[in-house]
Design a protein around this motif. Sequence first.
Motif, PDB file in Angstrom:
ATOM      1  N   PRO A 185       4.115 -39.455 -12.485  1.00  0.00           N
ATOM      2  CA  PRO A 185       5.509 -39.885 -12.453  1.00  0.00           C
ATOM      3  C   PRO A 185       6.404 -38.843 -13.076  1.00  0.00           C
ATOM      4  N   ALA A 186       7.671 -38.892 -12.734  1.00  0.00           N
ATOM      5  CA  ALA A 186       8.590 -37.897 -13.257  1.00  0.00           C
ATOM      6  C   ALA A 186       9.102 -38.255 -14.642  1.00  0.00           C
ATOM      7  N   GLU A 187       9.003 -39.522 -15.015  1.00  0.00           N
ATOM      8  CA  GLU A 187       9.584 -39.931 -16.289  1.00  0.00           C
ATOM      9  C   GLU A 187       8.719 -39.501 -17.460  1.00  0.00           C
ATOM     10  N   ALA A 188       9.288 -38.817 -18.428  1.00  0.00           N
ATOM     11  CA  ALA A 188       8.549 -38.401 -19.616  1.00  0.00           C
ATOM     12  C   ALA A 188       8.723 -39.445 -20.695  1.00  0.00           C
ATOM     13  N   PRO A 189       7.743 -39.589 -21.600  1.00  0.00           N
ATOM     14  CA  PRO A 189       7.822 -40.611 -22.640  1.00  0.00           C
ATOM     15  C   PRO A 189       9.073 -40.501 -23.485  1.00  0.00           C
ATOM     16  N   GLU A 190       9.572 -39.292 -23.679  1.00  0.00           N
ATOM     17  CA  GLU A 190      10.720 -39.099 -24.563  1.00  0.00           C
ATOM     18  C   GLU A 190      12.049 -39.434 -23.898  1.00  0.00           C
ATOM     19  N   GLY A 191      12.035 -39.807 -22.607  1.00  0.00           N
ATOM     20  CA  GLY A 191      13.267 -40.140 -21.930  1.00  0.00           C
ATOM     21  C   GLY A 191      13.743 -39.061 -20.992  1.00  0.00           C
ATOM     22  N   LEU A 192      13.279 -37.833 -21.174  1.00  0.00           N
ATOM     23  CA  LEU A 192      13.585 -36.774 -20.231  1.00  0.00           C
ATOM     24  C   LEU A 192      12.780 -36.979 -18.962  1.00  0.00           C
ATOM     25  N   ARG A 193      13.289 -36.454 -17.873  1.00  0.00           N
ATOM     26  CA  ARG A 193      12.556 -36.548 -16.618  1.00  0.00           C
ATOM     27  C   ARG A 193      12.058 -35.168 -16.236  1.00  0.00           C
ATOM     28  N   SER A 194      10.862 -35.124 -15.698  1.00  0.00           N
ATOM     29  CA  SER A 194      10.220 -33.879 -15.321  1.00  0.00           C
ATOM     30  C   SER A 194      10.202 -33.740 -13.807  1.00  0.00           C
ATOM     31  N   ALA A 195      10.640 -32.592 -13.313  1.00  0.00           N
ATOM     32  CA  ALA A 195      10.711 -32.366 -11.873  1.00  0.00           C
ATOM     33  C   ALA A 195       9.365 -31.919 -11.318  1.00  0.00           C
ATOM     34  N   ARG A 196       8.955 -32.549 -10.223  1.00  0.00           N
ATOM     35  CA  ARG A 196       7.751 -32.116  -9.523  1.00  0.00           C
ATOM     36  C   ARG A 196       8.074 -30.888  -8.685  1.00  0.00           C
ATOM     37  N   VAL A 197       7.165 -29.925  -8.683  1.00  0.00           N
ATOM     38  CA  VAL A 197       7.384 -28.696  -7.922  1.00  0.00           C
ATOM     39  C   VAL A 197       7.235 -28.971  -6.430  1.00  0.00           C
ATOM     40  N   TYR A 198       6.189 -29.695  -6.063  1.00  0.00           N
ATOM     41  CA  TYR A 198       6.007 -30.127  -4.679  1.00  0.00           C
ATOM     42  C   TYR A 198       5.383 -31.513  -4.710  1.00  0.00           C
ATOM     43  N   ASP A 199       5.064 -32.065  -3.545  1.00  0.00           N
ATOM     44  CA  ASP A 199       4.722 -33.484  -3.475  1.00  0.00           C
ATOM     45  C   ASP A 199       3.227 -33.784  -3.506  1.00  0.00           C
ATOM     46  N   GLY A 200       2.406 -32.764  -3.511  1.00  0.00           N
ATOM     47  CA  GLY A 200       0.966 -32.962  -3.548  1.00  0.00           C
ATOM     48  C   GLY A 200       0.264 -31.804  -2.884  1.00  0.00           C
ATOM     49  N   LEU A 201      -1.031 -31.955  -2.650  1.00  0.00           N
ATOM     50  CA  LEU A 201      -1.835 -30.931  -1.994  1.00  0.00           C
ATOM     51  C   LEU A 201      -2.574 -31.562  -0.823  1.00  0.00           C
ATOM     52  N   ASP A 202      -2.748 -30.778   0.248  1.00  0.00           N
ATOM     53  CA  ASP A 202      -3.541 -31.282   1.355  1.00  0.00           C
ATOM     54  C   ASP A 202      -5.023 -31.039   1.078  1.00  0.00           C
ATOM     55  N   GLU A 203      -5.877 -31.369   2.017  1.00  0.00           N
ATOM     56  CA  GLU A 203      -7.308 -31.273   1.786  1.00  0.00           C
ATOM     57  C   GLU A 203      -7.777 -29.836   1.593  1.00  0.00           C
ATOM     58  N   SER A 204      -6.989 -28.860   2.063  1.00  0.00           N
ATOM     59  CA  SER A 204      -7.365 -27.459   1.885  1.00  0.00           C
ATOM     60  C   SER A 204      -6.794 -26.875   0.609  1.00  0.00           C
ATOM     61  N   GLY A 205      -6.074 -27.702  -0.154  1.00  0.00           N
ATOM     62  CA  GLY A 205      -5.504 -27.226  -1.397  1.00  0.00           C
ATOM     63  C   GLY A 205      -4.127 -26.610  -1.256  1.00  0.00           C
ATOM     64  N   ARG A 206      -3.521 -26.695  -0.074  1.00  0.00           N
ATOM     65  CA  ARG A 206      -2.185 -26.141   0.142  1.00  0.00           C
ATOM     66  C   ARG A 206      -1.134 -27.169  -0.270  1.00  0.00           C
ATOM     67  N   PRO A 207       0.002 -26.712  -0.808  1.00  0.00           N
ATOM     68  CA  PRO A 207       1.033 -27.656  -1.232  1.00  0.00           C
ATOM     69  C   PRO A 207       1.649 -28.417  -0.069  1.00  0.00           C
ATOM     70  N   VAL A 208       2.004 -29.665  -0.348  1.00  0.00           N
ATOM     71  CA  VAL A 208       2.637 -30.529   0.645  1.00  0.00           C
ATOM     72  C   VAL A 208       4.051 -30.837   0.177  1.00  0.00           C
ATOM     73  N   VAL A 209       5.022 -30.676   1.070  1.00  0.00           N
ATOM     74  CA  VAL A 209       6.424 -30.935   0.741  1.00  0.00           C
ATOM     75  C   VAL A 209       7.036 -31.779   1.847  1.00  0.00           C
ATOM     76  N   ASN A 210       7.714 -32.851   1.464  1.00  0.00           N
ATOM     77  CA  ASN A 210       8.415 -33.702   2.425  1.00  0.00           C
ATOM     78  C   ASN A 210       9.801 -33.976   1.860  1.00  0.00           C
ATOM     79  N   ARG A 211      10.675 -33.002   1.976  1.00  0.00           N
ATOM     80  CA  ARG A 211      11.998 -33.082   1.375  1.00  0.00           C
ATOM     81  C   ARG A 211      13.052 -32.550   2.339  1.00  0.00           C
TER      82      ARG A 211
END
Length: 287
Positions: free
Chosen positions: A159-185
């Motif tokens: 999740p993007a929410e940090a315990p301290e109240g700050l939010r952390s941005a994800r660089v991309y949305d995940g990885l596919d089965e070959s380990g390549r980044p997945v982006v749907n934006r």
Amino acid sequence: MTTPGQLTPEQQQQIVAQIGNGLASMATPGWRRLRTEYRAVGRHLETDVLITGPDGVTRSVAPPPELVQLLGTLRAGMYQPGQGTWLGASLTFDTVQGTSVEFAVEQEPSWRRTPPPIGFQDELRFFPRAEQNIPPWLRQRAGMEPTTQPAEPLVATPPAEAPEGLRSARVYDGLDESGRPVVNREALSPAERDRVLAYLDGAPVVLASRTYDADAFAPDREPSVPLNFRTDGRWYWPGAVAYYLREHDVAPDPGLLTHIRALAFTLPEVGEPERELAVAAITGGQR
């Protein structure tokens, strides 16, 4: 059947044999026992090498880079989609008892120094696990909410929410089965892209390294992704966010993008308390 980048059992055995041969080349002739322990999560690595010589005395030696690389290759190559890969390994080569290999997929390793939350978050980005395969301790370390309902077999991202109240941005949305980044934006227009970049690059750096990371979208390039973190007092994000927008037109985390638009692309004042809060969130309170 293996997925791209996945090692076959035979290839795994070959790497284990390479590790044993490498350790043997470091030892005094007549050695009795060789042992290496490897602990990893995200980019955090710990490697120990213990050699028992012909005199029966066990000594600790510095691990060579080649050994660390082989262990990293073995860990990445043993990743199973949705299940993750091991976090700790112990390889022992004994002249009497032979070779013994142990891997810990679910158990938390005994860290020399506990990694910060970003390390556990990166682990779930690099080696995604289905919800039911994320141990409670790993969820906690990554700053994820505990699960109270039966999990569905979906690939999890922190999740993007940090315990301290700050939010952390994800660089991309995940990885596919070959380990390549997945982006749907959504794609940004050139004009908005420039304004977003100005915002991202204008925020103060709160943590930085002199080294650079590999480009996940162009791994053959010379490492050029900045290893730093910036904050605007409400969000914090790694240097990779601006880098991938600039180099590959990858829009920022949708939550961060909405936040920037709401501020009309105007960076707020970021005082020392906000910077310290961001550092604490990134490092887990370790300064």
